[in-house]
Scaffold this motif. Sequence first.
Motif, PDB file in Angstrom:
ATOM      1  N   THR A 316      47.189 -72.180  11.829  1.00  0.00           N
ATOM      2  CA  THR A 316      46.955 -73.325  10.937  1.00  0.00           C
ATOM      3  C   THR A 316      48.117 -73.493   9.976  1.00  0.00           C
ATOM      4  OG1 THR A 316      44.595 -72.760  11.045  1.00  0.00           O
ATOM      5  CG2 THR A 316      45.265 -74.413   9.436  1.00  0.00           C
ATOM      6  N   PRO A 317      48.918 -74.550  10.114  1.00  0.00           N
ATOM      7  CA  PRO A 317      50.055 -74.760   9.209  1.00  0.00           C
ATOM      8  C   PRO A 317      49.609 -75.432   7.902  1.00  0.00           C
ATOM      9  CG  PRO A 317      50.007 -76.498  10.836  1.00  0.00           C
ATOM     10  CD  PRO A 317      48.863 -75.577  11.176  1.00  0.00           C
ATOM     11  N   ASN A 318      50.503 -75.384   6.918  1.00  0.00           N
ATOM     12  CA  ASN A 318      50.356 -76.149   5.679  1.00  0.00           C
ATOM     13  C   ASN A 318      49.073 -75.838   4.908  1.00  0.00           C
ATOM     14  OD1 ASN A 318      52.782 -77.502   6.417  1.00  0.00           O
ATOM     15  ND2 ASN A 318      51.594 -78.916   7.685  1.00  0.00           N
ATOM     16  N   ILE A 319      48.751 -74.535   4.819  1.00  0.00           N
ATOM     17  CA  ILE A 319      47.675 -74.084   3.948  1.00  0.00           C
ATOM     18  C   ILE A 319      48.206 -72.937   3.095  1.00  0.00           C
ATOM     19  CG2 ILE A 319      45.816 -74.719   5.553  1.00  0.00           C
ATOM     20  CD1 ILE A 319      45.584 -71.720   6.265  1.00  0.00           C
ATOM     21  N   ALA A 320      47.529 -72.665   1.978  1.00  0.00           N
ATOM     22  CA  ALA A 320      47.863 -71.484   1.187  1.00  0.00           C
ATOM     23  C   ALA A 320      47.095 -70.313   1.795  1.00  0.00           C
ATOM     24  CB  ALA A 320      47.485 -71.696  -0.271  1.00  0.00           C
ATOM     25  N   VAL A 338      42.587 -55.239  -2.653  1.00  0.00           N
ATOM     26  CA  VAL A 338      43.870 -55.843  -3.046  1.00  0.00           C
ATOM     27  C   VAL A 338      44.236 -56.958  -2.062  1.00  0.00           C
ATOM     28  CG1 VAL A 338      44.726 -53.761  -4.156  1.00  0.00           C
ATOM     29  CG2 VAL A 338      45.173 -54.120  -1.739  1.00  0.00           C
ATOM     30  N   GLY A 339      45.023 -57.921  -2.531  1.00  0.00           N
ATOM     31  CA  GLY A 339      45.385 -59.050  -1.683  1.00  0.00           C
ATOM     32  C   GLY A 339      46.871 -59.321  -1.667  1.00  0.00           C
ATOM     33  N   ALA A 340      47.306 -59.997  -0.614  1.00  0.00           N
ATOM     34  CA  ALA A 340      48.712 -60.395  -0.475  1.00  0.00           C
ATOM     35  C   ALA A 340      48.774 -61.895  -0.184  1.00  0.00           C
ATOM     36  CB  ALA A 340      49.383 -59.615   0.655  1.00  0.00           C
ATOM     37  N   PHE A 341      49.583 -62.613  -0.953  1.00  0.00           N
ATOM     38  CA  PHE A 341      49.782 -64.043  -0.724  1.00  0.00           C
ATOM     39  C   PHE A 341      50.859 -64.213   0.345  1.00  0.00           C
ATOM     40  CE2 PHE A 341      51.927 -68.076  -1.987  1.00  0.00           C
ATOM     41  CZ  PHE A 341      50.867 -68.926  -1.723  1.00  0.00           C
ATOM     42  N   ASP A 378      43.464 -71.350   0.953  1.00  0.00           N
ATOM     43  CA  ASP A 378      43.451 -72.033  -0.349  1.00  0.00           C
ATOM     44  C   ASP A 378      42.541 -71.344  -1.359  1.00  0.00           C
ATOM     45  OD1 ASP A 378      45.119 -73.901   0.855  1.00  0.00           O
ATOM     46  OD2 ASP A 378      43.442 -75.204   1.418  1.00  0.00           O
ATOM     47  N   GLN A 379      42.314 -70.048  -1.176  1.00  0.00           N
ATOM     48  CA  GLN A 379      41.493 -69.211  -2.059  1.00  0.00           C
ATOM     49  C   GLN A 379      40.042 -69.705  -2.157  1.00  0.00           C
ATOM     50  OE1 GLN A 379      44.006 -69.152  -5.681  1.00  0.00           O
ATOM     51  NE2 GLN A 379      44.419 -67.017  -5.170  1.00  0.00           N
ATOM     52  N   THR A 380      39.603 -70.513  -1.206  1.00  0.00           N
ATOM     53  CA  THR A 380      38.232 -71.044  -1.236  1.00  0.00           C
ATOM     54  C   THR A 380      37.481 -70.849   0.078  1.00  0.00           C
ATOM     55  OG1 THR A 380      39.004 -73.243  -0.559  1.00  0.00           O
ATOM     56  CG2 THR A 380      38.828 -72.813  -2.934  1.00  0.00           C
ATOM     57  N   GLU A 381      38.196 -70.656   1.194  1.00  0.00           N
ATOM     58  CA  GLU A 381      37.551 -70.626   2.502  1.00  0.00           C
ATOM     59  C   GLU A 381      37.973 -69.386   3.279  1.00  0.00           C
ATOM     60  OE1 GLU A 381      37.595 -73.214   6.670  1.00  0.00           O
ATOM     61  OE2 GLU A 381      38.234 -74.165   4.803  1.00  0.00           O
ATOM     62  N   LEU A 382      36.990 -68.727   3.884  1.00  0.00           N
ATOM     63  CA  LEU A 382      37.271 -67.554   4.709  1.00  0.00           C
ATOM     64  C   LEU A 382      37.645 -68.002   6.115  1.00  0.00           C
ATOM     65  CD1 LEU A 382      37.211 -64.419   4.960  1.00  0.00           C
ATOM     66  CD2 LEU A 382      34.842 -64.660   5.744  1.00  0.00           C
ATOM     67  N   LEU A 383      38.838 -67.622   6.554  1.00  0.00           N
ATOM     68  CA  LEU A 383      39.292 -67.967   7.905  1.00  0.00           C
ATOM     69  C   LEU A 383      38.879 -66.908   8.927  1.00  0.00           C
ATOM     70  CD1 LEU A 383      42.924 -69.232   7.177  1.00  0.00           C
ATOM     71  CD2 LEU A 383      40.885 -70.613   7.595  1.00  0.00           C
ATOM     72  N   LEU A 384      38.932 -65.630   8.517  1.00  0.00           N
ATOM     73  CA  LEU A 384      38.585 -64.545   9.425  1.00  0.00           C
ATOM     74  C   LEU A 384      38.259 -63.304   8.615  1.00  0.00           C
ATOM     75  CD1 LEU A 384      38.460 -63.277  12.321  1.00  0.00           C
ATOM     76  CD2 LEU A 384      40.883 -62.680  12.030  1.00  0.00           C
ATOM     77  N   GLY A 385      37.213 -62.597   9.018  1.00  0.00           N
ATOM     78  CA  GLY A 385      36.885 -61.305   8.432  1.00  0.00           C
ATOM     79  C   GLY A 385      36.811 -60.265   9.533  1.00  0.00           C
ATOM     80  N   ALA A 386      37.280 -59.070   9.278  1.00  0.00           N
ATOM     81  CA  ALA A 386      37.252 -57.992  10.283  1.00  0.00           C
ATOM     82  C   ALA A 386      36.787 -56.708   9.614  1.00  0.00           C
ATOM     83  CB  ALA A 386      38.627 -57.807  10.907  1.00  0.00           C
ATOM     84  N   ASP A 387      35.720 -56.115  10.152  1.00  0.00           N
ATOM     85  CA  ASP A 387      35.204 -54.836   9.661  1.00  0.00           C
ATOM     86  C   ASP A 387      35.529 -53.741  10.663  1.00  0.00           C
ATOM     87  OD1 ASP A 387      34.115 -56.252   7.624  1.00  0.00           O
ATOM     88  OD2 ASP A 387      32.027 -55.931   8.170  1.00  0.00           O
ATOM     89  N   ASN A 388      35.924 -52.588  10.158  1.00  0.00           N
ATOM     90  CA  ASN A 388      36.071 -51.402  11.010  1.00  0.00           C
ATOM     91  C   ASN A 388      37.065 -51.577  12.149  1.00  0.00           C
ATOM     92  OD1 ASN A 388      33.988 -49.689   9.755  1.00  0.00           O
ATOM     93  ND2 ASN A 388      32.574 -51.216  10.536  1.00  0.00           N
TER      94      ASN A 388
END
Length: 421
Positions: A316-320, A338-341, A378-388
């Motif tokens: 996905t281009p052109n998103i934060a 912790v997070g990385a931009f 954009d700090q509002t929507e989860l694109l992907l989550g991965a556990d374990n």
Amino acid sequence: MKNISLEVENVSKQYRLGEVGTGTLSHDLNRFWARLRGKEDPFLKIGETNDRSVKGNSDYVWALNDINFQIEQGDAVGIIGRNGAGKSTLLKLLSKVTSPTTGNIKVKGRIASLLEVGTGFHPEMTGRENIFLNGAILGMTKKEIKRKFDEIVDFSGVERYIDTPVKRYSSGMYVRLAFAVAAHLESEILIVDEVLAVGDAEFQKKCLGKMNTVSQGEGRTVLFVSHNMVAVKELCTKGILMRNGTIDYKGLTIDTIHEYQKDAATNARYIHEGSPESAYGNRNIRILEFAAIPASGQDLNIESGIAVKLRFYNYTPNIALDTTFELRTVDETVVFHVGAFIKDKQNLKIGEYTVEFVIPANILNAGNYYFKLFFGKDQTELLLGADNLIGFEVENVKMGIKTHVYPGIIRPKFDYKINVS
């Protein structure tokens, strides 16, 4: 002679991904015709193990496959395992929310279940009305429910809102009342899923105390699903470890947790070979590599430090875009978050990106850990989550002549200044 309150024999549960039924009229007719002739369902012979870390080739998935166990009356049994192991599916079968594809479940007595938030309550009815509804479903008379009513309301702490429709409750209030109802009404078996995580710490402690009383004091059977190993140790005497829809281990609680901890530390590196489209992820993000290796030396230990590398493909281009690393112990204690931009909206392109950082030496204590991984838009929507996706074990390093593991999640090394006067 053993007094068995719950027996599960050769139970399996199959789902078709993305479809209701088999997906085609011909498949449904074949299944119906086989059932009429007393033959085995032809679609039970196909399908794959429920391993979410690999891409499958079949539309059929076995959420549970050949589950067998017995639970004696009065046992408190902890059911543990990674996300997607089949724990919640098993509880739904035991609670008769859904039925098994194959196998039999024998239950001696009534079951009260606390599964997902909202299960078993009618949103338009008040808290008072739902208490009587749940009691009636369990087969209790109005007189029996009235005898327990004040105790339920007092335990839940929602007396002020007891005549308010539960659809107006917060999630915490909902769980408080739902647990109070399930634990106090007269059922022989109490089934509790991870929903207690919604409540505050004080209420969780209160719930564990009540479940302990239900099991040891009242001789009722308790099945408890949780990722909180401390709670499982405190409440349960026996454990069941599930993995990819099967039972991996059964035994005493402490032994079951030990097996779970060993499993959580066996995959310190995930590397995908092949095209990005088949890697772990979704249409937004595909993870190509995720690793936790020694920053120095050959062994991952207290003094080596940990080099973390994440390589992924962004569609996905052109998103934060940002990514968050949450490190947890196997009993679900958060070590850091912790997070990385990655890039801002103007500079983010479709393509491959790499994020690397080092957890310094002499920070983490010996033990087993795993990462939760999140990608955000954009700090509002989860694109992907991965556990374990990866877990690792930090080996102990002796301190002086002491070789045992010291308590605590961290074991820092300080430069002490000592003055003698």
